[in-house]
Enzyme design. Sequence first.
Site, mmCIF file in Angstrom:
data_model
loop_
_atom_site.group_PDB
_atom_site.id
_atom_site.type_symbol
_atom_site.label_atom_id
_atom_site.label_comp_id
_atom_site.label_asym_id
_atom_site.label_seq_id
_atom_site.Cartn_x
_atom_site.Cartn_y
_atom_site.Cartn_z
ATOM 1 N N ASP A 2 10.423 25.406 -102.486
ATOM 2 C CA ASP A 2 11.699 26.126 -102.560
ATOM 3 C C ASP A 2 12.204 26.582 -101.181
ATOM 4 O O ASP A 2 13.292 27.153 -101.084
ATOM 5 C CB ASP A 2 11.572 27.342 -103.499
ATOM 6 C CG ASP A 2 11.558 26.924 -104.968
ATOM 7 O OD1 ASP A 2 11.837 25.747 -105.261
ATOM 8 O OD2 ASP A 2 11.260 27.781 -105.824
ATOM 9 N N LYS A 20 13.748 36.098 -108.821
ATOM 10 C CA LYS A 20 14.227 35.328 -109.978
ATOM 11 C C LYS A 20 13.064 34.698 -110.746
ATOM 12 O O LYS A 20 12.986 34.803 -111.965
ATOM 13 C CB LYS A 20 15.185 34.222 -109.501
ATOM 14 C CG LYS A 20 15.537 33.207 -110.569
ATOM 15 C CD LYS A 20 16.502 32.161 -110.067
ATOM 16 C CE LYS A 20 15.868 30.974 -109.402
ATOM 17 N NZ LYS A 20 15.170 30.034 -110.305
ATOM 18 N N ASN A 21 12.170 34.041 -110.015
ATOM 19 C CA ASN A 21 11.119 33.272 -110.687
ATOM 20 C C ASN A 21 10.015 34.139 -111.282
ATOM 21 O O ASN A 21 9.159 33.634 -112.009
ATOM 22 C CB ASN A 21 10.514 32.236 -109.727
ATOM 23 C CG ASN A 21 11.454 31.064 -109.519
ATOM 24 O OD1 ASN A 21 12.503 30.978 -110.156
ATOM 25 N ND2 ASN A 21 11.085 30.159 -108.620
ATOM 26 N N CYS A 70 16.500 16.846 -114.237
ATOM 27 C CA CYS A 70 17.389 17.691 -113.450
ATOM 28 C C CYS A 70 17.520 17.046 -112.086
ATOM 29 O O CYS A 70 16.828 16.081 -111.775
ATOM 30 C CB CYS A 70 16.877 19.112 -113.342
ATOM 31 S SG CYS A 70 15.586 19.346 -112.169
ATOM 32 N N ARG A 88 10.869 16.225 -113.932
ATOM 33 C CA ARG A 88 10.335 17.515 -114.380
ATOM 34 C C ARG A 88 9.994 17.557 -115.870
ATOM 35 O O ARG A 88 10.598 18.306 -116.645
ATOM 36 C CB ARG A 88 11.298 18.645 -114.021
ATOM 37 C CG ARG A 88 11.488 18.759 -112.521
ATOM 38 C CD ARG A 88 12.459 19.837 -112.141
ATOM 39 N NE ARG A 88 11.839 21.155 -112.059
ATOM 40 C CZ ARG A 88 12.507 22.238 -111.663
ATOM 41 N NH1 ARG A 88 13.767 22.159 -111.359
ATOM 42 N NH2 ARG A 88 11.899 23.387 -111.586
ATOM 43 N N ARG A 119 23.151 31.112 -109.227
ATOM 44 C CA ARG A 119 22.004 31.115 -110.138
ATOM 45 C C ARG A 119 20.827 31.857 -109.516
ATOM 46 O O ARG A 119 20.015 32.425 -110.236
ATOM 47 C CB ARG A 119 21.551 29.674 -110.438
ATOM 48 C CG ARG A 119 22.493 28.918 -111.349
ATOM 49 C CD ARG A 119 21.897 27.566 -111.673
ATOM 50 N NE ARG A 119 20.484 27.727 -111.989
ATOM 51 C CZ ARG A 119 19.533 26.828 -111.725
ATOM 52 N NH1 ARG A 119 19.840 25.675 -111.175
ATOM 53 N NH2 ARG A 119 18.288 27.050 -112.033
HETATM 54 C C1 UD1 Z 1 8.743 26.429 -110.659
HETATM 55 C C2 UD1 Z 1 9.855 27.223 -110.037
HETATM 56 C C3 UD1 Z 1 10.652 26.361 -109.045
HETATM 57 C C4 UD1 Z 1 9.703 25.732 -108.029
HETATM 58 C C5 UD1 Z 1 8.541 25.022 -108.717
HETATM 59 C C6 UD1 Z 1 7.488 24.534 -107.739
HETATM 60 C C7 UD1 Z 1 10.398 28.806 -111.787
HETATM 61 C C8 UD1 Z 1 11.370 29.244 -112.818
HETATM 62 N N1 UD1 Z 1 10.722 27.707 -111.095
HETATM 63 O O1 UD1 Z 1 9.357 25.341 -111.377
HETATM 64 O O2 UD1 Z 1 11.598 27.212 -108.388
HETATM 65 O O3 UD1 Z 1 10.411 24.818 -107.245
HETATM 66 O O4 UD1 Z 1 7.890 25.905 -109.642
HETATM 67 O O5 UD1 Z 1 6.989 25.584 -106.996
HETATM 68 O O6 UD1 Z 1 9.389 29.433 -111.566
HETATM 69 N N2 UD1 Z 1 5.158 18.711 -113.971
HETATM 70 C C9 UD1 Z 1 4.834 17.728 -114.895
HETATM 71 N N3 UD1 Z 1 4.592 18.112 -116.183
HETATM 72 C C10 UD1 Z 1 4.670 19.412 -116.614
HETATM 73 C C11 UD1 Z 1 5.009 20.395 -115.651
HETATM 74 C C12 UD1 Z 1 5.231 20.016 -114.353
HETATM 75 O O7 UD1 Z 1 4.746 16.544 -114.556
HETATM 76 O O8 UD1 Z 1 4.452 19.674 -117.799
HETATM 77 C C13 UD1 Z 1 5.401 18.335 -112.563
HETATM 78 C C14 UD1 Z 1 6.851 18.579 -112.125
HETATM 79 O O9 UD1 Z 1 7.687 17.498 -112.469
HETATM 80 C C15 UD1 Z 1 6.695 18.764 -110.643
HETATM 81 C C16 UD1 Z 1 5.335 19.474 -110.519
HETATM 82 O O10 UD1 Z 1 4.659 19.206 -111.730
HETATM 83 O O11 UD1 Z 1 6.633 17.518 -109.993
HETATM 84 C C17 UD1 Z 1 5.418 20.975 -110.324
HETATM 85 O O12 UD1 Z 1 6.339 21.510 -111.229
HETATM 86 P P1 UD1 Z 1 6.262 22.994 -111.796
HETATM 87 O O13 UD1 Z 1 5.322 23.826 -110.978
HETATM 88 O O14 UD1 Z 1 6.008 22.934 -113.261
HETATM 89 O O15 UD1 Z 1 7.757 23.511 -111.557
HETATM 90 P P2 UD1 Z 1 8.501 24.529 -112.462
HETATM 91 O O16 UD1 Z 1 7.502 25.450 -113.073
HETATM 92 O O17 UD1 Z 1 9.480 23.834 -113.325
#
Ligand code: UD1
Length: 417
Positions: A305, A22-23, A117, A122, A397
Amino acid sequence: MDKLLIQGGTPLSGEVAISGAKNAALPILCACLLTGEPLQLKNVPHLNDISTMLRLIGQMGVEVTMDGNDGLILDSHGLNNPLAPYDMVKTMRASILVLGPLLARCGEARVSLPGGCAIGARPVDQHIRGLQAMGAEIHVEQGYVHATARRLKGARIVTDMVTVTGTENLMMAAVLADGETIIENAAREPEVVDLANCLIAMGARISGAGSECISIHGVERLHGATHSIMPDRIETGTYLCAAAVSAGSVRLTHTSAAYLDAVLAKLREAGCAVSAEHDVISLKAPQRLKAVSVRTEPYPAFPTDMQAQFMAINCVAEGSALIRETIFENRFMHAVELIRLGADIRIDANAALVTGVPRLDGATVMATDLRASASLVIAGLVAQGETLIERIYHLDRGYERIEEKLSKLGAIVRRVR
Ligand code: UD1
């Protein structure tokens, strides 16, 4: 709303095929926005998140054609509406992945802010800051990120934290930028590498994907390509946990052990015999697992995850385990549901102490997010009696035909409409 009814106590055994990730599929679907030529994808999982993303890019003008059972052809030559409306974004945070490609190809994008969420705030500040460093003008108005740029310019970007979709968004924006972009502190997740491989097949010049420094030389245009989505390492890990907790013995095909070092090491520490050959992973579980502590970290360390699934297997293991969640601030919501099944879990901030109990008892529980739902399925498989899991739209999902795959492994499980 659909529910899942599980009669616990049957050891899982047999063989099941793992679906595409999925990711990896979600960002790769967005990569089609970068070219006017067709992108042919294989091994695309049948999941609600994928349907949502296809609807999202479809309303932007992308033509989607089914190609066999798990293939798709995406043609975005008619891309005419660089807008991601709130209604679609609110159901799937990964929608933010359209921002980078739309900006790079159309010079403009309006993407709704995803908002909070269940598992934490996030934010997407790193996505925005990175694009600004590449010369984009970005305003946040009425809940929308409105970004414009004539042509993005290569830049050196150091993200504050490791962000998976942040790295992917910036990489997709940079492939059509003028000059070289360096992303430091990049996510090393295999899904980032899969996206990079697809972009390279489309003509992008990327090196270093899979390391913490990715370099992208922008090109004038990308072309069509064919790409097969990598196997889902989290689906793989979830079925391994399900087999492990039920004292089962399974063979998972169409997968790869290469992305699962940290997870397989923990399953071995718990007492499972795990072997891997080509695209098959086999696991044989002991009668009772040993408790194993885990600490979530960015790849290649233990994935957030898989945290909920390991909390579930520890619930009935011998001894105590400490689960530390360092990525998301609110990712223990499954614990209260597991406690309703009889688990002994104590939570203090981002740490959970799980002490194994001899048995769990079936009950009605509620799924709160995708991986939390998976942990309830795992617990339900080992609980005595019936477990009814409500709100399984979360499971749909991210897990393809979960009741069918579990039934194939001998679980007594059915969907209740
Ligand atoms: C992706 C995965 C999700 C997984 C996560 C961590 C997808 C679609 N989803 O989510 O399944 O659980 O990686 O491995 O690939 N953060 C900020 N600012 C930003 C971006 C991130 O503060 O602009 C923080 C987030 O709140 C979180 C951390 O960084 O605490 C990591 O998040 P991130 O790696 O961005 O998660 P996703 O990419 O949303």
